[in-house]
Design a protein around this motif. Structure first.
Motif, short mmCIF file in Angstrom:
data_model
loop_
_atom_site.label_atom_id
_atom_site.label_comp_id
_atom_site.label_asym_id
_atom_site.label_seq_id
_atom_site.Cartn_x
_atom_site.Cartn_y
_atom_site.Cartn_z
N SER A 1 56.50 23.15 45.76
CA SER A 1 56.33 21.85 46.47
C SER A 1 54.95 21.65 47.04
CB SER A 1 57.49 21.52 47.38
OG SER A 1 58.78 21.40 46.88
N GLY A 2 54.55 20.44 47.08
CA GLY A 2 53.18 20.14 47.65
C GLY A 2 53.70 19.45 48.91
N ILE A 3 52.53 19.72 49.62
CA ILE A 3 52.51 18.93 51.19
C ILE A 3 51.16 17.99 51.05
CG2 ILE A 3 52.65 19.08 53.54
CD1 ILE A 3 54.99 20.20 52.31
N ASP A 4 51.41 16.60 51.45
CA ASP A 4 50.34 15.77 51.73
C ASP A 4 50.65 15.22 53.10
OD1 ASP A 4 48.63 13.85 51.82
OD2 ASP A 4 49.74 12.18 50.36
N LEU A 5 49.53 15.57 54.05
CA LEU A 5 49.60 15.16 55.27
C LEU A 5 48.87 14.05 55.57
CD1 LEU A 5 49.12 18.66 56.71
CD2 LEU A 5 51.40 17.55 56.56
N ASN A 6 48.45 13.12 54.84
CA ASN A 6 47.90 11.83 55.19
C ASN A 6 48.81 10.86 55.93
OD1 ASN A 6 45.50 12.43 53.42
ND2 ASN A 6 46.23 11.16 51.73
N ARG A 7 49.84 11.10 55.91
CA ARG A 7 50.83 10.15 56.87
C ARG A 7 51.11 10.87 58.11
NH1 ARG A 7 53.04 5.59 55.58
NH2 ARG A 7 54.36 5.62 57.29
N ALA A 8 50.72 12.09 58.30
CA ALA A 8 50.88 12.97 59.61
C ALA A 8 50.41 12.14 60.64
CB ALA A 8 50.59 14.38 59.50
N GLY A 9 50.76 11.92 61.63
CA GLY A 9 50.16 11.01 62.74
C GLY A 9 50.12 9.54 62.70
N THR A 10 50.54 8.97 61.64
CA THR A 10 50.56 7.44 61.48
C THR A 10 51.30 6.88 62.49
OG1 THR A 10 50.25 7.52 59.12
CG2 THR A 10 51.21 5.56 59.98
N PRO A 11 50.98 5.65 63.31
CA PRO A 11 51.75 5.33 64.22
C PRO A 11 53.09 4.50 63.84
CG PRO A 11 49.68 3.85 63.98
CD PRO A 11 49.69 5.13 63.09
N ALA B 1 63.01 0.33 71.72
CA ALA B 1 61.90 0.63 70.89
C ALA B 1 60.93 1.40 71.29
CB ALA B 1 61.30 -0.81 70.46
N HIS B 2 60.78 2.62 70.52
CA HIS B 2 59.82 3.51 71.12
C HIS B 2 58.58 4.11 70.03
CE1 HIS B 2 62.96 5.91 69.25
NE2 HIS B 2 62.02 6.75 68.89
N LEU B 3 57.45 4.33 70.59
CA LEU B 3 56.33 5.09 69.78
C LEU B 3 56.84 6.35 69.44
CD1 LEU B 3 53.36 3.46 71.91
CD2 LEU B 3 54.15 2.59 69.64
N GLU B 4 55.95 6.65 68.25
CA GLU B 4 56.10 8.11 67.85
C GLU B 4 55.17 8.29 66.44
OE1 GLU B 4 60.17 8.85 66.78
OE2 GLU B 4 59.95 8.03 64.93
N GLU B 5 54.91 9.42 66.23
CA GLU B 5 53.85 9.51 64.94
C GLU B 5 54.82 10.17 63.75
OE1 GLU B 5 51.72 13.36 65.69
OE2 GLU B 5 53.55 14.50 66.58
N ASP B 6 54.45 9.66 62.97
CA ASP B 6 54.86 10.13 61.31
C ASP B 6 54.67 11.57 61.10
OD1 ASP B 6 56.57 9.52 59.30
OD2 ASP B 6 55.55 8.02 58.38
N ALA B 7 55.56 12.04 60.17
CA ALA B 7 55.58 13.23 59.49
C ALA B 7 54.55 13.13 58.16
CB ALA B 7 56.68 13.88 59.37
N GLY B 8 54.34 14.22 57.53
CA GLY B 8 53.54 14.05 56.47
C GLY B 8 54.68 13.96 55.22
N LYS B 9 54.40 14.23 53.91
CA LYS B 9 55.53 13.94 53.08
C LYS B 9 55.28 15.21 52.14
CE LYS B 9 55.91 10.56 49.20
NZ LYS B 9 55.33 9.48 48.50
#
Length: 491
Positions: A153-163, A135-143
């Motif tokens: 297409s639109g880009i929402d970066l609110n999730r970018a960096g979510t643990p 099980a490893h840690l990483e950051e999420d991408a945007g949407k």
């Protein structure tokens, strides 16, 4: 070690053995992101929770959120896993519009959590141990958003960096049932440990399922990955559909291409998304901006001291201490909150001796009322203490089980205690022998034919007479006393 409690059944499908491995991404329950101070609150306006770090602006540096390390250790302890006390972060390189850096910060060679395991229970009572590779840690991408702008297409970066904690299983599952049971077990555990809210609808918990087929005893077949499944129903459907697709190809001597596929629940089919990448395709290398994560023994011991009793241990204790069945214990520990509620009910009802009757009420009438009202446990108008207090009145014969259902209904609607309801509504059970005998005598005199039928061996007639007595007493007569006295009076 876990062991099968029943004889294993064959999972072969038309001579094919299914092999399933699962990667679960669970969002960790932190207020800020893994490498920045941006909020992780769900549902905010697009791009309002993306800092300069999340946007990968020149000159900014990631700073590791210590809480994500603590939560990962907590999970590792929960699956009896090896904790790597010197883990490192790497850059996983790929180019997607919703990944501003052009890479994802993740862990490759030294994940924070190593080999562990979790036991799953199947419908037939079989217990199987599933290995967890890492099980490893990483950051999420945007949407990426494709349905709000015509031709764009639109880009929402609110999730970018979510643990995220990515939990990778061994390919130990051999049926859809086992796969779903494993995912549910992990889902229960991350919520139990408080490391994730597990909200699948909001993307806090999602699964990638690797599916392949082989003849028994042969090497593993070529696997296909089913990506981003976010409901237990979709997981079950997607795996079944993919099994059928692969089986049809193999039966006609075709070959399976290793690829990532998406599940379409409307068309009930999986379709190719891209060829499956291997680790070397991502050109992993150590992230030069992040130091190795060094975990001291004291940090692990401090987290271990705060660990709750785990679901498996609590199930075993419920069976041993409260006399409930394995099935009861499994249902009562589906969530930590429900298990704690149940224990409080048992305490209020009079202790361990009332464990089974308490379990019946919690799983039956109480849970049914919650479902009917679409309420969460925390919003219940009947507390554990009130429910246990009502059960205590059943145990001491103040009310019968039938009257208890009326009492519970009034408690649910009015928020009062059982004792208050019983006193106000006059629902106390009649236990006076003389009063019950008088009612029985009246019923026997008015139903001589039924008495003769009972004497001739028709037990249904006796049940009918008991029903008449209960009706005449408005349900207040003690059923056990009614049975005993009636047999005595009939002779």
């Amino acid at each position: 070690m876990a062991k099968n409690t029943t004889k294993p059944k064959s999972n072969l499908i038309d001579g094919w053995e299914v092999v399933i491995g699962i990667e679960i991404h669970t969002q960790l329950a932190t207020n800020s992101k893994i490498f920045s101070g941006s909020s992780t609150t769900f549902g905010q306006d697009p791009n309002t929770q993306a800092s300069l770090v999340d946007l990968a602006m020149p000159g900014v540096l990631p700073v590791l959120n210590k809480e994500v390390v603590d939560l990962a250790i907590r999970f590792g302890l929960g699956i009896d896993a090896y904790i790597d006390q010197a883990s490192v972060f790497a850059r996983k390189n790929y180019f997607y519009p919703d990944s501003p850096k052009g890479y994802q910060i993740s862990q490759m060679d030294n994940p924070i959590v190593g080999l562990g395991h979790i036991d799953i229970q199947l419908e037939d009572g079989t217990v199987k141990r599933i290995g967890v590779t890492r099980a490893h840690l990483e950051e999420d991408a945007g949407k990426s958003i494709h349905d709000q702008f015509e031709g764009q297409s639109g880009i929402d970066l609110n999730r970018a960096g979510t643990p995220l904690l990515e939990i990778v299983s061994e390919p130990d599952m051999r049926s859809v049932e086992e796969a779903v049971a494993y995912i549910k077990a992990i889902h229960t555990l991350v919520r139990w440990l408080g490391i994730s809210d597990g909200n699948m609808a909001e993307g806090s918990f999602r699964a990638d399922c690797n599916v392949s087929l082989r003849r028994p005893g042969q090497p593993f077949g070529t696997r296909c990955e089913l990506k981003n499944l976010n409901s237990f129903r979709f997981i079950e459907q997607a795996i079944n559909v993919e099994i059928e697709r692969q089986m049809e190809i193999l039966e006609w001597d075709g070959t399976i291409d290793q690829e990532t596929r998406l599940f379409d629940p409307v068309k009930m089919e999986t379709r190719s998304m891209r060829s499956k990448e291997e680790a070397n395709d991502y050109r992993y290398f150590p992230d030069p901006d992040l130091l190795p994560v060094i975990i001291a023994d004291e940090q692990i011991e401090a987290i271990k001291a705060q660990m709750p009793e785990l679901p498996a241990a609590r199930r075993a204790r419920f069976v041993a201490d409260f006399g409930v069945t394995e099935y009861d214990a499994h249902v009562l520990t589906l969530t930590r909150e429900m298990s704690e509620f149940y224990e409080d009910v048992v305490k209020a009802a009079g202790g361990a001796a009332q464990g089974k009757v308490s379990a019946n009420w919690v799983m039956g009438e109480f849970s049914g009322a919650l479902n009917k009202a679409s309420l969460e446990l925390v919003d219940s108008p009947v507390s554990a203490e009130k429910l246990g207090g009502m059960i205590a009145r059943i145990v001491d014969n103040t009310i019968s089980g039938k009257i208890a259902k009326q009492v519970f209904g009034f408690m649910w609607d009015e928020g009062k205690t059982a004792d208050e309801i019983i006193a106000e509504k006059g629902l106390k059970q009649e236990t006076d022998t003389g009063a019950i005998e008088a009612i029985i005598k009246e019923v026997l005199a008015a139903n001589e034919k039924m008495v003769e039928e009972y004497k001739s061996g028709k037990d249904k007639a006796f049940n009918g007479l008991v029903g008449q007595v209960m009706k005449a007493s408005k349900g207040k007569a003690n059923p056990a006393q009614v049975n005993e006295l009636m047999k005595k009076l009939i002779g």
